[in-house]
Design a protein around this motif. Structure first.
Motif, mmCIF file in Angstrom:
data_model
loop_
_atom_site.group_PDB
_atom_site.id
_atom_site.type_symbol
_atom_site.label_atom_id
_atom_site.label_comp_id
_atom_site.label_asym_id
_atom_site.label_seq_id
_atom_site.Cartn_x
_atom_site.Cartn_y
_atom_site.Cartn_z
ATOM 1 N N ILE A 12 0.879 -1.178 0.000
ATOM 2 C CA ILE A 12 0.000 0.000 0.000
ATOM 3 C C ILE A 12 0.907 1.215 0.000
ATOM 4 O O ILE A 12 1.685 1.416 0.941
ATOM 5 N N ASN A 13 0.853 1.968 -1.088
ATOM 6 C CA ASN A 13 1.778 3.087 -1.233
ATOM 7 C C ASN A 13 1.168 4.112 -2.169
ATOM 8 O O ASN A 13 0.509 3.752 -3.143
ATOM 9 N N LYS A 14 1.402 5.369 -1.877
ATOM 10 C CA LYS A 14 0.783 6.390 -2.740
ATOM 11 C C LYS A 14 1.603 6.660 -3.995
ATOM 12 O O LYS A 14 1.124 7.298 -4.916
ATOM 13 N N GLY A 39 -1.396 -4.858 -4.956
ATOM 14 C CA GLY A 39 -1.079 -3.543 -4.434
ATOM 15 C C GLY A 39 -2.238 -2.585 -4.576
ATOM 16 O O GLY A 39 -3.118 -2.764 -5.418
ATOM 17 N N ILE A 40 -2.234 -1.602 -3.692
ATOM 18 C CA ILE A 40 -3.184 -0.502 -3.850
ATOM 19 C C ILE A 40 -2.375 0.780 -3.882
ATOM 20 O O ILE A 40 -1.538 1.020 -2.999
ATOM 21 N N VAL A 41 -2.605 1.565 -4.920
ATOM 22 C CA VAL A 41 -1.953 2.860 -4.990
ATOM 23 C C VAL A 41 -2.890 3.859 -4.316
ATOM 24 O O VAL A 41 -4.017 4.053 -4.778
ATOM 25 N N GLY A 42 -2.438 4.434 -3.235
ATOM 26 C CA GLY A 42 -3.309 5.380 -2.545
ATOM 27 C C GLY A 42 -2.740 5.801 -1.207
ATOM 28 O O GLY A 42 -1.654 5.352 -0.808
ATOM 29 N N ASP A 43 -3.500 6.633 -0.522
ATOM 30 C CA ASP A 43 -3.061 7.171 0.767
ATOM 31 C C ASP A 43 -3.355 6.144 1.856
ATOM 32 O O ASP A 43 -4.500 5.746 2.059
ATOM 33 N N ILE A 95 -6.673 4.116 3.187
ATOM 34 C CA ILE A 95 -6.793 2.701 2.823
ATOM 35 C C ILE A 95 -6.816 1.775 4.051
ATOM 36 O O ILE A 95 -7.634 0.859 4.126
ATOM 37 N N VAL A 96 -5.894 2.006 4.977
ATOM 38 C CA VAL A 96 -5.733 1.029 6.066
ATOM 39 C C VAL A 96 -7.005 0.870 6.916
ATOM 40 O O VAL A 96 -7.436 -0.253 7.173
ATOM 41 N N PRO A 97 -7.651 1.986 7.333
ATOM 42 C CA PRO A 97 -8.890 1.804 8.112
ATOM 43 C C PRO A 97 -9.971 1.061 7.330
ATOM 44 O O PRO A 97 -10.675 0.219 7.893
ATOM 45 N N VAL A 139 -13.386 0.610 -3.279
ATOM 46 C CA VAL A 139 -13.483 -0.451 -4.294
ATOM 47 C C VAL A 139 -12.180 -1.255 -4.333
ATOM 48 O O VAL A 139 -12.179 -2.492 -4.351
ATOM 49 N N ALA A 140 -11.076 -0.530 -4.304
ATOM 50 C CA ALA A 140 -9.767 -1.189 -4.335
ATOM 51 C C ALA A 140 -9.624 -2.143 -3.142
ATOM 52 O O ALA A 140 -9.172 -3.279 -3.292
ATOM 53 N N VAL A 141 -10.039 -1.664 -1.982
ATOM 54 C CA VAL A 141 -9.914 -2.473 -0.765
ATOM 55 C C VAL A 141 -10.778 -3.738 -0.873
ATOM 56 O O VAL A 141 -10.337 -4.838 -0.550
ATOM 57 N N ALA A 142 -12.006 -3.567 -1.366
ATOM 58 C CA ALA A 142 -12.899 -4.723 -1.506
ATOM 59 C C ALA A 142 -12.298 -5.747 -2.467
ATOM 60 O O ALA A 142 -12.304 -6.954 -2.221
ATOM 61 N N LYS A 143 -11.729 -5.244 -3.566
ATOM 62 C CA LYS A 143 -11.127 -6.142 -4.557
ATOM 63 C C LYS A 143 -9.916 -6.872 -3.976
ATOM 64 O O LYS A 143 -9.703 -8.059 -4.219
ATOM 65 N N LEU A 144 -9.133 -6.127 -3.215
ATOM 66 C CA LEU A 144 -7.926 -6.722 -2.618
ATOM 67 C C LEU A 144 -8.305 -7.854 -1.656
ATOM 68 O O LEU A 144 -7.762 -8.959 -1.728
#
Ligand code: FAD
Lengths: 318, 253
Positions: free
Chosen positions: A281-283, A296-300, A304-306, B237-242
Motif C-alpha cells: 500500500i503506497n501512494k 497492491g493498492i496505490v493510494g493514501d 486505505i488502512v482503516p 473499491v480497491a480495498v474490496a477487490k484486494l
C-alpha cells in the motif's frame, strides 16, 4: 540415509510450530526420523512428538536445563550426537537454534548449512546475498547440522503413532555453568513473534509518526498478525529495533506480508522477499515495492488502512 | 584490555548479483565492511575509550582486497590489523573459523567481538565456531554490553524478549544492530590509518588441517517475479477487490 534428527524447539512446555515443520523436512530427507527434546519436565513433549510419526525420541530432562544457555545445550546435544551418530540434525533457525547449532557443529566436527529454505534430493537450498541469489549445498561428511527457517515447510500432520522414549543421562562440566542468566525480559504482547507469524503488517516512513502505528495494530489485531517496520521507521524511533524487517533486521517468511508506506528498498526486500504473498500500500505508483508485490493498492495509507481493517473485520466475522 | 574484532569484507548492500561461470562475479562491485562487524568495531573502540587504555586489533580472513576494509577500521580508530589471505583455499565456515582461531591463538585477547552474521552468505557460524575452538563462553546477538571486572554482561535478543547474560572473560560476543551507531572515519583517522600496522599472513602457512564439510553444488538466481495486480480504483473499491483476491485467489485469509 541413517537417522535424521529433529531437535525440538520448545518454550514454556509447548512445542513450537517449527518443530513440526522440521518433521516434514525430515520425512522428505528420508531415513529414520528421530526426535530430541531438551529441557525440564519435557517428557510429555516427547510423547507428543510421537503422535506426529517420530519413531524414537531422546529426552534430556534436567532441572538445570530449565533456563537455556549455549553451553548446557551444546553439552547435551554434542554428547548425544557423538553417541548415537545421526546423519542429519535439524535445528530451528531461531534465536536459540542459531546460538547453539554452530557451537555443537564445531564440537562434533560437523559442517552446518544455515537457514535453509528448501530441500532437493540430498542438497539444501538457501538464500545468499539477502535473497539476491540461492545456493544448493551438500555435505561432504556426516553428521551434518542444518538450521531450518521457520514458516517455510508445512507443519506435519498427526499420524497417531507412539514414540519409543529414551531418557538421556545429563551431566555438566564446571565450564558449562559459567554463563549466568541474570534476567529474562519478556515482551508483553498478545501478538505473534515476527519470525513465526503467519501474517505480518509492516509500516515504513510513510506512517509519518509513532502514533499512526495504531492503524496497523488495529489491522493486525483483526488478522492475528505481527507488526513489523522498515529501518526508516525504526531509525526515526517509532518502533523498537526488534521489529525491524530487512537486511539488518529480521528475516521473515509469512504467508502474507502487508507493506504499508514502505518504498521497498533492496535492504528491506532482503528480509521479507521470501514471503508467500506480498501486498503493498503506497501512494507512489513507481515505488519499488510494487515490483515484488503480488497485490497492491496505490493510494493514501491513512485512507486505505482503516477501510482494509473494516473489510477484513466483515469478512472474518461472517 | 585487549580487544580483537573479526571483520569480513562484503558486497555493498545495493550490489547487483551477477553469475559468471556459475560463480558470483565480484568485478566492479563496491565492497564494504560487513555492517554487523562495523557494530563490533565501534563497540571495541568505545570500550577502549571508556577504559582509557587497551588495544583494538582487527582481523580478517579473505582476499588481498580485504585490506581496504581493514584500513577503514584502522581509520575508525583500531590500532592494528591482521589479514589472513585465504586465496586458493577450499573453505567452508569451519575452515574459516579454524584459520581465524589459529591466528587468535598467537595473540592476546580479553574480549573478541564479531558480527552475528555476514550479510553475504548469512551463515551466522564463524564467530560462534571460533568461540568453541578457543574454549570461550559466548554471548550472541548482543544489543548492549557492559564490561566489568573479569566479566562482561550482554543484553541479547531472544524470541519474544531480551536476555541478560553474564560470562567471565575472556569471551566472545557477536554484535546485533541496536548495539551502537558506528562512527565515520575522520580525516585525521584516515591519515593515521596509513601508518598503522597491517600484517598479512598466508592461511596456507598456518598449518590448519581442517577440510570443508559442506560444499556449494550450485548457485542460481531467483526467477523474476511476475508483475502483481495493482488496484487503482477509488479506495473502497480497491480495498474490496484486494480482500476478495486475498481470500479467493491467494487463499491466505
Ligand atoms: C547497510 C544498510 C542496511 C539496511 N538495512 C535495512 C533493513 O534491515 N530494513 C529496512 O527496511 N531498511 C534497511 N536499510 C534502509 C533502506 O535502504 C531504506 O532506507 C529503508 O528501507 C526505507 O524505509 P521506508 O521504505 O520506510 O522509507 P522511504 O524509503 O522513505 O519510503 C516511504 C514510502 O512511504 C510512501 N508513503 C508516504 N506517505 C504515504 C501515504 N500517506 N500513503 C501511502 N504511502 C505513503 C512513500 O511513497 C514511500 O514509498 C538499510 C540500509 C543500509 C545502507
Amino acid at each position: 540415509m541413517g537417522k535424521v534428527w529433529v531437535v525440538a524447539e520448545q518454550r514454556e512446555g509447548k512445542l513450537k510450530k517449527v518443530t513440526f515443520e522440521m518433521v516434514t523436512l525430515a520425512r522428505q530427507i528420508g531415513g529414520e526420523v528421530e526426535g530430541v527434546v531438551i529441557g525440564k519436565d519435557v517428557k510429555g513433549l516427547a510423547s507428543e512428538l510421537g503422535e506426529y510419526g517420530v519413531g524414537k525420541v531422546y529426552v534430556a530432562d534436567h532441572p538445570d536445563l530449565e533456563q537455556y544457555t549455549t553451553a548446557k545445550y551444546t553439552r547435551v546435544l554434542a554428547e548425544l550426537i557423538n553417541k548415537e551418530k545421526p546423519e542429519v540434525v535439524l535445528i530451528a533457525n531461531s534465536a536459540q537454534g542459531r546460538d547453539f547449532a554452530p557451537r555443537t557443529a564445531q564440537r562434533v566436527g560437523a559442517g552446518q548449512i544455515s537457514d535453509i529454505t528448501g530441500y532437493e534430493e540430498g542438497v539444501f537450498v538457501r538464500p545468499i546475498y539477502a535473497g539476491k541469489a540461492y545456493t544448493k549445498v551438500g555435505a561432504t561428511s556426516h553428521p551434518l547440522i542444518v538450521t531450518v527457517r521457520p514458516n517455510v515447510f508445512p507443519a506435519a500432520e498427526k499420524t497417531g503413532g507412539q514414540a519409543a522414549i529414551e531418557e538421556v543421562a545429563v551431566s555438566f562440566m564446571p565450564e558449562d555453568l559459567k554463563a549466568i542468566v541474570k534476567e529474562v525480559v519478556k515482551q508483553v504482547s498478545g501478538r505473534p513473534e515476527l519470525t513465526e507469524a503467519d501474517i505480518i503488517v509492516s509500516g515504513g516512513r510513510g506512517m509519518k509518526g509513532p502514533e499512526n502505528f495504531k492503524l496497523l495494530e488495529d489491522l493486525a489485531d483483526v488478522l492475528g498478525a505481527a507488526v513489523g517496520a522498515s529501518r526508516a521507521a525504526v531509525d526515526a524511533g517509532w518502533r523498537e529495533h526488534r521489529y525491524q524487517v530487512g537486511q539488518t533486521g529480521k528475516t521473515v517468511s509469512p504467508s502474507l506480508y502487508i507493506a504499508v508506506g514502505i518504498s521497498g528498498a533492496i535492504q528491506h526486500l532482503a528480509g521479507m522477499g521470501s514471503s508467500k504473498v506480498i501486498v503493498a500500500i503506497n501512494k507512489d505508483p513507481e515505488a519499488n515495492i510494487f515490483k515484488v508485490a503480488d497485490y497492491g493498492i496505490v493510494g493514501d495509507l491513512f485512507e486505505i488502512v482503516p477501510l482494509l481493517t473494516e473489510e477484513f473485520k466483515k469478512l472474518l466475522k461472517s | 584490555m585487549k580487544l580483537v574484532v573479526l571483520l569480513k569484507q562484503t558486497f555493498d548492500t545495493e550490489a547487483k548479483i551477477v553469475l559468471k561461470d556459475g560463480k558470483i562475479d565480484d568485478s566492479g562491485v563496491t565492497l564494504i565492511i560487513n555492517p554487523y562487524d562495523e557494530f563490533a568495531v565501534e563497540e571495541a573502540l568505545r570500550i577502549k575509550e571508556k577504559l582509557g587504555q587497551g588495544e583494538v586489533v582487527v582481523v580478517s580472513a579473505g582476499s588481498d582486497r580485504a585490506q581496504e576494509a581493514l584500513r577503514q577500521a584502522l581509520a575508525m580508530g583500531a590500532d592494528r590489523a591482521v589479514l589472513v589471505k585465504t586465496d586458493g583455499l577450499q573453505l567452508d565456515e569451519m575452515v574459516v573459523a579454524e584459520v581465524l582461531a589459529k591466528v587468535l591463538q598467537q595473540m592476546e585477547y580479553d574480549l573478541i567481538l564479531a558480527g552475528w552474521r555476514a550479510i553475504d552468505d548469512s551463515s551466522a557460524q564463524v564467530g560462534v565456531r571460533v568461540a568453541e575452538i578457543l574454549g570461550l563462553p559466548q554471548i550472541n546477538l548482543v544489543t548492549k554490553l557492559e564490561v566489568g571486572e573479569g566479566k562482561i554482561t550482554g543484553h541479547r535478543e531472544i524470541e519474544g524478549g531480551t536476555e541478560v547474560v553474564e560470562v567471565p572473560l575472556p569471551a566472545l560476543v557477536t554484535a546485533q544492530r541496536g548495539l551502537n551507531e558506528p562512527r565515520y572515519p575522520s580525516m585525521k583517522g584516515i591519515m593515521q590509518a596509513k601508518k598503522k600496522e597491517l600484517k598479512v599472513i598466508n592461511a596456507a602457512d598456518l598449518g590448519v588441517n581442517a577440510t570443508p564439510k559442506v560444499e556449494i553444488k550450485e548457485i542460481f538466481l531467483p526467477k523474476g517475479k511476475q508483475a502483481g495486480k495493482i488496484f487503482t480504483d477509488e479506495p473502497a473499491v480497491a480495498v474490496a477487490k484486494l480482500v476478495k483476491a486475498l481470500r479467493e485467489e491467494a487463499k491466505v485469509i
